[in-house]
Design an enzyme around this catalytic site. Structure first.
Site, PDB file in Angstrom:
ATOM      1  N   HIS A   1       0.832  -1.201   0.000  1.00 18.32           N
ATOM      2  CA  HIS A   1       0.000   0.000   0.000  1.00 18.32           C
ATOM      3  C   HIS A   1       0.865   1.249   0.000  1.00 18.32           C
ATOM      4  O   HIS A   1       1.988   1.255   0.507  1.00 18.32           O
ATOM      5  CB  HIS A   1      -0.902   0.022   1.239  1.00 18.32           C
ATOM      6  CG  HIS A   1      -1.990  -1.000   1.213  1.00 18.32           C
ATOM      7  ND1 HIS A   1      -3.097  -0.893   0.406  1.00 18.32           N
ATOM      8  CD2 HIS A   1      -2.143  -2.151   1.907  1.00 18.32           C
ATOM      9  CE1 HIS A   1      -3.890  -1.929   0.600  1.00 18.32           C
ATOM     10  NE2 HIS A   1      -3.333  -2.722   1.505  1.00 18.32           N
TER      11      HIS A   1
ATOM     12  N   THR B   1      12.812  -9.285   3.686  1.00 20.48           N
ATOM     13  CA  THR B   1      12.583  -7.945   3.154  1.00 20.48           C
ATOM     14  C   THR B   1      13.595  -7.561   2.075  1.00 20.48           C
ATOM     15  O   THR B   1      13.444  -6.516   1.439  1.00 20.48           O
ATOM     16  CB  THR B   1      12.648  -6.903   4.283  1.00 20.48           C
ATOM     17  OG1 THR B   1      13.951  -6.943   4.885  1.00 20.48           O
ATOM     18  CG2 THR B   1      11.592  -7.192   5.352  1.00 20.48           C
TER      19      THR B   1
END
Length: 214
Positions: A139, A190
């Site tokens: 997002h 990540t």
């Protein structure tokens, strides 16, 4: 024996086949070692399950694969799911395309994979343990607008061949995992992972090299 007692005994007979189907749904590797007498009912059952998914979603499934009927597969046109040969997808998994799997890929129960716009690609012989989460989108996070009102963005996730992803690991958008890598249980990945690297932790960091395990 009175007829009423005989009827009660027949009704009380355990439903072994239903239980066997449930066992296969949660432990799908067992499907590939079934004896011929079990394949007589298991193969037609799987053919029916897979035909249903292919009819209602944009999905292709390779030969000798297993898909649990309790899996949740969603693939609108343009967000296809392509499953290679001899793959297995266990119960309670959620897969939203675009997703492309090679051959002999295993996705165990409770996994959650969403391909975003740019997709998830999984190489041959990769094994994904239970409750792994892979999201190929993110997002927007601009501070002046509620997050839910912001457009999402997607880079895609690429997972190489012969990768082992441990239970409850998470992989974020934009990550590439190299061939033969190992992702430890509960790791949050990540950043890119090199070939043969063993990573663990949150955020995941390199803790070893698989070539040293010979």
């Amino acid at each position: 024996m009175p007829a009423s007692n005989m009827s009660a005994n027949l009704q009380a007979k355990p439903d072994y086949r239903t239980q066997h189907k449930k066992r296969l749904s949660y432990m799908p590797w067992l499907y590939f070692s079934l004896k011929d007498k079990h394949l007589e009912w298991a193969k037609p059952w799987q053919d029916e399950v897979q035909a249903h998914f292919c009819a209602v979603e944009t999905i292709t499934i390779g030969e000798r694969s297993f898909v649990a009927p309790e899996a949740n597969l969603f693939a609108e046109p343009g967000r296809n799911i392509t499953i290679g040969a001899q793959c297995m997808i266990a119960a309670d998994s959620f897969l939203h395309g675009p997703i492309t799997m090679g051959n002999e890929v295993a996705i165990n129960h409770g996994c959650s994979l969403d391909g975003g716009r740019h997709g998830i690609t999984i190489g041959n012989q990769t094994r994904i343990a239970n409750n792994v989460t892979i999201y190929a989108f993110n997002h927007g996070m601009a501070p002046d607008t509620p997050i839910y009102q912001q457009a999402s963005n997607s880079k895609g996730v690429v997972i190489g061949e012969d990768v082992w992803i441990g239970a409850q690991a998470g992989i974020v958008d934009g990550v590439t995992i190299g061939n033969h890598a190992v992702i430890g249980m509960g790791a949050i990945v990540t950043k890119d992972v090199a070939d043969y690297a063993i990573v663990a932790g949150n955020p995941a960091r390199v803790i070893g090299d698989r070539r040293d395990k010979a």
